[in-house]
Enzyme design. Structure first.
Site, PDB file in Angstrom:
ATOM      1  CB  THR A   1      -0.899   0.043   1.263  1.00  0.00           C
ATOM      2  OG1 THR A   1      -1.993  -0.858   1.097  1.00  0.00           O
ATOM      3  CG2 THR A   1      -1.480   1.407   1.567  1.00  0.00           C
TER       4      THR A   1
ATOM      5  CB  VAL B   1     -13.414  -2.690   0.576  1.00  0.00           C
ATOM      6  CG1 VAL B   1     -12.854  -1.324   0.921  1.00  0.00           C
ATOM      7  CG2 VAL B   1     -14.111  -2.634  -0.785  1.00  0.00           C
TER       8      VAL B   1
ATOM      9  CG  ASP C   1      -6.358  -0.637   6.192  1.00  0.00           C
ATOM     10  OD1 ASP C   1      -6.182  -1.389   5.211  1.00  0.00           O
ATOM     11  OD2 ASP C   1      -5.415  -0.072   6.778  1.00  0.00           O
TER      12      ASP C   1
ATOM     13  CB  THR D   1       0.836  -0.020   4.946  1.00  0.00           C
ATOM     14  OG1 THR D   1       0.984  -1.234   4.164  1.00  0.00           O
ATOM     15  CG2 THR D   1       2.093   0.201   5.759  1.00  0.00           C
ATOM     16  N   GLY D   2      -0.995  -2.477   6.148  1.00  0.00           N
ATOM     17  CA  GLY D   2      -0.940  -3.724   6.901  1.00  0.00           C
ATOM     18  C   GLY D   2      -2.176  -4.561   6.656  1.00  0.00           C
ATOM     19  CB  SER D   3      -3.404  -7.568   8.402  1.00  0.00           C
ATOM     20  OG  SER D   3      -2.935  -7.092   9.653  1.00  0.00           O
ATOM     21  N   GLY D   4      -5.422  -5.242   6.499  1.00  0.00           N
ATOM     22  CA  GLY D   4      -6.524  -4.283   6.503  1.00  0.00           C
ATOM     23  C   GLY D   4      -7.669  -4.616   7.431  1.00  0.00           C
TER      24      GLY D   4
HETATM   25  N1  ASP Z   1      -3.988  -2.378   4.128  1.00  0.00           N
HETATM   26  C1  ASP Z   1      -4.093  -2.847   2.762  1.00  0.00           C
HETATM   27  C2  ASP Z   1      -5.363  -3.592   2.583  1.00  0.00           C
HETATM   28  O1  ASP Z   1      -5.734  -4.323   3.467  1.00  0.00           O
HETATM   29  C3  ASP Z   1      -2.991  -3.729   2.343  1.00  0.00           C
HETATM   30  C4  ASP Z   1      -1.647  -3.299   2.754  1.00  0.00           C
HETATM   31  O2  ASP Z   1      -1.425  -2.261   3.324  1.00  0.00           O
HETATM   32  O3  ASP Z   1      -0.740  -4.062   2.447  1.00  0.00           O
HETATM   33  O4  ASP Z   1      -5.961  -3.527   1.530  1.00  0.00           O
END
Ligand code: ASP
Length: 348
Positions: free
Chosen positions: A215, A244, A246, A266-269
């Protein structure tokens, strides 16, 4: 006197291992981050708004194929691309976002148009594309979002039958590449040191398929004391169509309020949504009197891990404090104060 203007950006967090990254690739990532920071920094140096600086930084990150947003976005389980983006102005608390767009070249520009020209905050799918078209934004052919690297990641994720965060998929792909290279070397030179390849040529810490992120985002403080944040993503590799995360959700993946801070995550949405992560940083400052660094560290290092939330965030406050915490192996990140050289980093 106002604090000096500053911009921070991220290009995603995840299992980014030094051992899995070629020196040349690493240098390219760092150069891309520095160049994009310099562009945002220039806008701030010229007296431009934080909103313009984050819009431009995220637009450039979307156009750069290294990052999972715009050109370079990951593939869905259907082999397609669905992009999400959001933006928020800390001066007015106005916000705009789009999700599940397939042909808008720069989703962050669509989000910005929503912020400026719509009474609504979030548009999805066909409605978002119709709005973007009416705003005269650039559309691209479906193939524009295809990059070979992401396609390879997708094939691996599909083989593993799971959704996968972008940089974890990239690490997996790099590990496979290295293994193939090493196998070729060994075949060419039978005297190769077999003990060096005792791990089968894979990186020492192959990726855990439960870990997956990518992201892009930017936060900024301008010379007038205003804050802004923007976030854009292709989501997670092999996600179900229609999923969808976060990133396009105000409060979860993006938040800005001059009274507290600007945040992009950024991360596990799914976990960031459940923690309302970006807003939680602001709320801890507003209601608990926490500093920016303490609030952000609490969310990333304590609250998110409690529900297995992996990733990081970037945040800035009206005093010009910047924090870039993450709980993964790495996060592409950097910041630049007006008058100073950009500072960029990848690993912990
Ligand atoms: N947060 C993003 C999502 O879940 C993915 C990411 O940041 O890697 O879509």
């Amino acid at each position: 006197m106002n604090a000096s203007p500053v911009i921070a950006i991220h290009g995603g967090a995840g299992t980014i291992l030094r051992t899995a990254m070629a020196a040349e690739t690493e240098a390219q990532y760092l150069a891309a981050l520095s160049g994009i920071l310099a562009a945002g920094q220039q806008i701030l140096a010229d007296g431009g708004s934080a909103l313009d600086a984050v819009t431009e930084a995220v637009r450039l990150l979307e156009d750069c194929p290294f990052f999972n947003a715009g050109h370079g976005s990951v593939f869905t389980a259907a082999g397609t691309h669905e992009l999400d983006a959001s933006i928020m102005d800390g001066r007015t608390l106005e916000a705009g976002a789009v999700c599940c767009v397939k042909r808008v070249r720069n989703p962050v520009l669509a989000a910005r148009r929503v912020l400026e020209h719509s009474e609504h905050v979030l548009f999805t799918g066909e409605g978002a594309e119709a709005f973007a078209a009416a705003q005269g934004l650039e559309f691209v052919e479906l193939g524009y979002f295809h990059t070979d690297a992401r396609h390879r990641q997708w094939l691996l994720a599909r083989g593993a039958q799971r959704a996968m965060l972008d940089h974890d998929g990239a690490t997996l792909a790099a590990g496979v590449d290295k293994a193939l290279d090493k196998a070729a070397d060994r075949a060419a030179d039978k005297s190769a040191d077999q003990t060096a390849a005792g791990d089968g040529g894979l990186p020492h810490e192959p990726i855990d398929p439960n870990r997956k992120h990518g992201t892009v985002g930017a936060v900024a403080l301008d010379a007038h004391g205003h804050l802004a944040a923007a976030t854009s993503t292709g989501g997670v590799t092999n996600k179900q169509p229609g999923r969808v995360g976060d990133s396009p959700l105000i409060g979860a993946g993006c938040y800005a309020d001059d009274a507290t801070c600007a945040v992009s995550t950024t991360g596990s949405g799914e976990m960031f949504m459940r923690m309302v992560a970006a807003y939680d940083v602001a709320a801890q400052m507003r209601y608990g009197g926490a500093t920016l660094a303490d609030a952000a560290a609490n969310v990333v290092m304590e609250r998110l891990p409690r529900i297995d939330g992996r990733g990081g965030l970037i945040a800035v406050d009206a005093r010009g404090n910047v924090t870039l915490p993450f709980n993964t192996e790495g996060m592409y990140r950097g910041y630049a104060r007006v008058g100073d050289a950009p500072v960029v980093a990848i690993y912990r």
